[in-house]
Design a protein around this motif. Structure first.
Motif, PDB file in Angstrom:
ATOM      1  N   GLU A   1      46.109 -16.543 -35.591  1.00  0.00           N
ATOM      2  CA  GLU A   1      46.106 -15.776 -36.832  1.00  0.00           C
ATOM      3  C   GLU A   1      46.576 -14.338 -36.632  1.00  0.00           C
ATOM      4  OE1 GLU A   1      42.285 -16.214 -38.721  1.00  0.00           O
ATOM      5  OE2 GLU A   1      42.711 -18.285 -39.329  1.00  0.00           O
ATOM      6  N   SER A   2      46.335 -13.778 -35.473  1.00  0.00           N
ATOM      7  CA  SER A   2      46.790 -12.406 -35.216  1.00  0.00           C
ATOM      8  C   SER A   2      48.250 -12.365 -34.777  1.00  0.00           C
ATOM      9  CB  SER A   2      45.922 -11.752 -34.139  1.00  0.00           C
ATOM     10  OG  SER A   2      46.201 -12.328 -32.869  1.00  0.00           O
TER      11      SER A   2
ATOM     12  N   GLN B   1      41.856 -17.431 -33.679  1.00  0.00           N
ATOM     13  CA  GLN B   1      41.976 -15.985 -33.881  1.00  0.00           C
ATOM     14  C   GLN B   1      43.299 -15.475 -33.324  1.00  0.00           C
ATOM     15  OE1 GLN B   1      38.415 -14.579 -31.885  1.00  0.00           O
ATOM     16  NE2 GLN B   1      37.275 -14.463 -33.814  1.00  0.00           N
ATOM     17  N   LYS B   2      43.678 -15.965 -32.152  1.00  0.00           N
ATOM     18  CA  LYS B   2      44.939 -15.535 -31.537  1.00  0.00           C
ATOM     19  C   LYS B   2      46.143 -16.018 -32.342  1.00  0.00           C
ATOM     20  CE  LYS B   2      43.039 -15.186 -26.903  1.00  0.00           C
ATOM     21  NZ  LYS B   2      43.077 -15.686 -25.531  1.00  0.00           N
TER      22      LYS B   2
ATOM     23  N   SER C   1      36.252 -22.465 -41.692  1.00  0.00           N
ATOM     24  CA  SER C   1      36.014 -21.422 -40.695  1.00  0.00           C
ATOM     25  C   SER C   1      37.028 -21.591 -39.573  1.00  0.00           C
ATOM     26  CB  SER C   1      34.594 -21.534 -40.135  1.00  0.00           C
ATOM     27  OG  SER C   1      34.482 -22.708 -39.345  1.00  0.00           O
ATOM     28  N   GLN C   2      37.136 -20.586 -38.747  1.00  0.00           N
ATOM     29  CA  GLN C   2      38.014 -20.689 -37.576  1.00  0.00           C
ATOM     30  C   GLN C   2      37.514 -21.795 -36.643  1.00  0.00           C
ATOM     31  OE1 GLN C   2      37.884 -16.593 -36.224  1.00  0.00           O
ATOM     32  NE2 GLN C   2      39.855 -16.151 -37.214  1.00  0.00           N
TER      33      GLN C   2
ATOM     34  N   GLN D   1      38.431 -18.956 -30.798  1.00  0.00           N
ATOM     35  CA  GLN D   1      39.142 -17.792 -30.259  1.00  0.00           C
ATOM     36  C   GLN D   1      40.655 -18.028 -30.283  1.00  0.00           C
ATOM     37  OE1 GLN D   1      36.507 -19.243 -28.654  1.00  0.00           O
ATOM     38  NE2 GLN D   1      35.161 -17.689 -27.782  1.00  0.00           N
TER      39      GLN D   1
ATOM     40  N   ARG E   1      45.903 -17.730 -41.779  1.00  0.00           N
ATOM     41  CA  ARG E   1      44.599 -17.172 -42.152  1.00  0.00           C
ATOM     42  C   ARG E   1      44.359 -17.336 -43.656  1.00  0.00           C
ATOM     43  NH1 ARG E   1      45.342 -12.210 -40.775  1.00  0.00           N
ATOM     44  NH2 ARG E   1      44.622 -12.507 -38.640  1.00  0.00           N
TER      45      ARG E   1
END
Length: 119
Positions: A49-50, A46-47, A30-31, A43, A21
């Motif tokens: 990065e988390s 996002q997964k 951007s993602q 998405q 990230r």
């Protein structure tokens, strides 16, 4: 097979995701843009990065090239986290042993209440 622990989100995956990230933001991507490069949805980024989804070694290698970041930088700081976890485990074991050595129920309850109040 049931003896093998299952990890849904391991702290290493979370660490690498946080690094991803930070590197993505430093590059102004951007993602969605990064997802296009990897051939995945935003998405999925996002997964990653988390830390809820693991990055494959191939995708990690592509990210190192795209973001122009040395591979080792994704792992920067993990040694410190490992050391902190080890120190915490030792402190916890010492604390539990001391607590067990207290023969007075009332004193144990007071200490437990104090610890709960501190948290």
């Amino acid at each position: 097979m049931s003896d093998i622990p299952q990890f849904t989100s391991h702290y290493i995956d979370q660490h690498i995701g946080a690094q991803l990230r930070a590197f993505r933001k430093l590059r102004g991507l951007s993602q969605q843009q990064l997802g296009q490069v990897l051939g995945v949805t935003f998405q999925q980024i996002q997964k990653y990065e988390s830390g809820s989804n693991r990055l494959s070694s191939g995708k990690l290698y592509i990210l190192h090239q795209v973001l122009d970041v040395p591979l080792i930088d994704f792992f920067e700081g993990l040694e410190k986290k490992d050391q902190q976890k080890t120190e915490l485990a030792i402190e916890t074991a010492e604390l539990v042993q001391c607590y067990r050595d207290i023969s007075s129920y009332e004193k144990r309850r007071i200490i437990l209440s104090l610890l709960k109040a501190m948290v």
